[in-house]
Write a protein that holds these residues in place. Structure first.
Motif, short mmCIF file in Angstrom:
data_model
loop_
_atom_site.label_atom_id
_atom_site.label_comp_id
_atom_site.label_asym_id
_atom_site.label_seq_id
_atom_site.Cartn_x
_atom_site.Cartn_y
_atom_site.Cartn_z
N CYS A 1 3.77 5.18 6.16
CA CYS A 1 3.38 3.77 6.25
C CYS A 1 4.57 2.85 6.06
O CYS A 1 4.73 1.86 6.78
N VAL B 1 0.84 -1.21 0.00
CA VAL B 1 0.00 0.00 0.00
C VAL B 1 0.87 1.26 0.00
O VAL B 1 0.60 2.22 -0.73
N GLY C 1 2.42 7.54 2.12
CA GLY C 1 3.15 6.33 1.74
C GLY C 1 4.47 6.19 2.47
O GLY C 1 4.83 5.10 2.91
#
Length: 222
Positions: free
Chosen positions: A178, A8, A175
């Motif tokens: 994460c 992801v 991003g």
């Protein structure tokens, strides 16, 4: 490291990187305002590289900025930051492709892969920050001139290129966070296991010593 979170994060970073490439050449960073104008015969719009005008018949005429040194300082800084964002995003993509756990690149050394992925996450965050500073600084100058009642030149409004840049920065930062947090969580999970192993070894050795001591005491009394 959680492979799903890493994938992801890679997708978010990739989409943010693509949107930076879309925002940089976009012509509509600022568009001349129609506020207070009864009849508008032409529309002027600019970006970091050129100034364009279109009339009521739909004819476009663009002119590149003739001199770099003659530009305003914020335009030069925005150019540098956007180019830096693209470079950082490129290195971040390469690092994330090598460092994520489900990738075969980089071999089976997961400690090294985790460090590479964490570095890629930092690069994505830096990409987002560079883009955010660039478009926000550009937008600040637009709004400053728009609300200045004594500004003699053409007043502009925020164009679609800046909104694309803001979306890009948010995706890149998300991003990167994460990816970095996923690698950090994967590193922390290893240490409790090692501590537990050491505690088990110690607890297993303790009965042997106590049994030896009790045997010694019985032998002493005999």
């Amino acid at each position: 490291m959680d492979p799903i979170v890493e994938v992801v994060a890679l997708i978010l970073g990739f989409v943010g990187w693509v949107m930076v490439g879309v925002a940089l050449p976009n012509r509509y960073w600022k568009v001349s305002t129609v506020d207070g104008s009864v009849i508008t015969t032409s529309t002027i719009y600019e970006n970091l590289w050129m100034s364009c005008a279109t009339d009521s018949t739909g004819v476009h005429n663009c002119r590149e900025f003739p001199s770099l040194l003659a530009l305003n300082g914020y335009i030069q800084a925005s150019r540098a930051l956007m180019i830096a964002a693209i470079l950082l995003g490129t290195f971040g993509l390469v690092g994330s492709l090598v460092g994520i756990k489900c990738s075969k690149a980089g071999g089976e050394n997961y400690i090294l892969k985790g460090r590479i992925a964490g570095t890629a996450g930092v690069l994505f965050i830096l990409q987002g920050l560079c883009t955010m500073v660039s478009v926000s600084w550009y937008a600040f100058n637009i709004t400053q001139d728009f609300f200045d009642p004594f500004y003699p030149g053409t007043k502009y409004e925020i164009g679609e290129g800046l909104y694309i840049g803001w979306c890009s920065s948010v995706l890149a930062i998300a991003g990167g966070v994460c990816l970095a947090c996923s690698c950090k969580a994967g590193t922390k999970e290893k240490y409790p296991l090692r501590y537990h192993d050491r505690g088990t070894a110690y607890s297993g050795a303790a009965p042997s010593r106590s049994a030896a001591a009790s045997t010694y005491e019985r032998n002493a009394y005999v």
